[in-house]
Design an enzyme around this catalytic site. Sequence first.
Site, PDB file in Angstrom:
ATOM      1  N   LYS A  73       0.829  -1.214   0.000  1.00  0.00           N
ATOM      2  CA  LYS A  73       0.000   0.000   0.000  1.00  0.00           C
ATOM      3  C   LYS A  73       0.858   1.257   0.000  1.00  0.00           C
ATOM      4  O   LYS A  73       0.503   2.251  -0.630  1.00  0.00           O
ATOM      5  CB  LYS A  73      -0.963  -0.013   1.184  1.00  0.00           C
ATOM      6  CG  LYS A  73      -2.051  -1.059   1.019  1.00  0.00           C
ATOM      7  CD  LYS A  73      -3.297  -0.743   1.820  1.00  0.00           C
ATOM      8  CE  LYS A  73      -4.387  -1.740   1.478  1.00  0.00           C
ATOM      9  NZ  LYS A  73      -5.553  -1.646   2.346  1.00  0.00           N
ATOM     10  N   LYS A 110      -4.083 -10.794  -6.973  1.00  0.00           N
ATOM     11  CA  LYS A 110      -5.413 -11.077  -6.421  1.00  0.00           C
ATOM     12  C   LYS A 110      -6.413 -10.014  -6.888  1.00  0.00           C
ATOM     13  O   LYS A 110      -6.042  -8.852  -7.105  1.00  0.00           O
ATOM     14  CB  LYS A 110      -5.366 -11.148  -4.891  1.00  0.00           C
ATOM     15  CG  LYS A 110      -5.203  -9.822  -4.198  1.00  0.00           C
ATOM     16  CD  LYS A 110      -5.735  -9.837  -2.766  1.00  0.00           C
ATOM     17  CE  LYS A 110      -5.845  -8.397  -2.266  1.00  0.00           C
ATOM     18  NZ  LYS A 110      -6.735  -8.147  -1.196  1.00  0.00           N
ATOM     19  N   LYS A 155     -10.109  -4.125  -5.506  1.00  0.00           N
ATOM     20  CA  LYS A 155     -10.674  -2.864  -5.982  1.00  0.00           C
ATOM     21  C   LYS A 155      -9.589  -1.921  -6.466  1.00  0.00           C
ATOM     22  O   LYS A 155      -9.767  -1.179  -7.422  1.00  0.00           O
ATOM     23  CB  LYS A 155     -11.406  -2.154  -4.827  1.00  0.00           C
ATOM     24  CG  LYS A 155     -12.811  -2.602  -4.616  1.00  0.00           C
ATOM     25  CD  LYS A 155     -13.324  -2.137  -3.253  1.00  0.00           C
ATOM     26  CE  LYS A 155     -12.696  -2.895  -2.117  1.00  0.00           C
ATOM     27  NZ  LYS A 155     -13.469  -3.009  -0.896  1.00  0.00           N
TER      28      LYS A 155
END
Length: 322
Positions: free
Chosen positions: A113, A194, A197
Amino acid sequence: MIKEIILSGIQPTGKLHIGNYLGALKNFVALQDQHECYFFIADYHSITENYEPNTKPQQVMELATDFLAAGLNPKKCTIFVQSHVAEHTELAWIFNCVTPISYLERMTQYKDKANQQQKNINVGLFDYPVLQAADILMYRVTAVPVGQDQDQHVELTRQIARFFNNRFGQTFTEPKTIHTDTPKVMSLLTPEKKMSKSLGDNHCLYIDDEPKVIAAKLAKAVTDTGDGQGLGARNLLDLIKIFSDDKTYKRFQAEKNSGTLKYSELKEILAQDIADYFADFRKRKKQISQKEVEKTLADGAKKAQAIAQKTMAEVRIKIGIR
Ligand code: ADP
Ligand code: TRP
């Protein structure tokens, strides 16, 4: 059967995709019948990402509606919003003081992230797993149903329980992780990653996508990435196994083995079967009123807070804060 105490959270960051559903939510619905369950909306986790404040209330309501439409029943489980139970952030602070920084530096989700949001690498993003440990340990949880990407956070939660217990005396129990048969659904367009969103809408099938949208997204799904492993094809066959009948799965699997599989046909059947699978969900979602959702969340917060207050009373005494 041993009755487990189960808890899991999902962040309110937009629509749920079939990865969230197959990896987590579907399991929540099954578990509520036999165990003591807590399912919550991790709104404080979600503000570690870039976001627009005026969209957050709507996202929280939408996720709560998804919980109910998917079949979570407030008579069988406790559904609440994380920020409504302020004890979570209080316990996170206390856990901060027993967690070595080096343990957080190993978290792969943090590294991913931080890479994705390089202009907003905030302390909350780094500390996120400690808040997650507080969410879990607060309720003396024995099992946490999540997708594979959360394993490292649940492992850290067990370590934090041990750090706390060693320093202040036996207080918290160590939870285990529970996976579904599909703990990692892959992206439609980059099947080595994976489904998420954050990759973009065309990588995901959302569980309230209308049939036409499902068909259009699947039509563009990658089958051969040239990786020699056929990851895209494998992902689509895995989805056929879940959403279509056994006969269809076996036929496509046999055709794949003999090299005669027509992916356009597979995709059409899969699109239809996924659309049918979520037809009830889409219908229920439109019927659930805002009032019903608000009542569920208010009742849930009350039940959760009663337990959280008890845990915190014990914790404060143990750490010498009166
Ligand atoms: P996202 O990665 O799309 O932002 P979240 O982090 O909100 O999703 O995840 C909510 C739940 O869904 C977690 O239990 C997570 O492990 C699970 N999950 C997320 N993506 C997948 C996936 N592709 N396959 C299986 N489970 C997943
Ligand atoms: N970190 C989880 C995710 O992104 C959400 C979450 C927050 C969670 N607290 C939790 C999951 C506690 C399980 C238990 O998906």
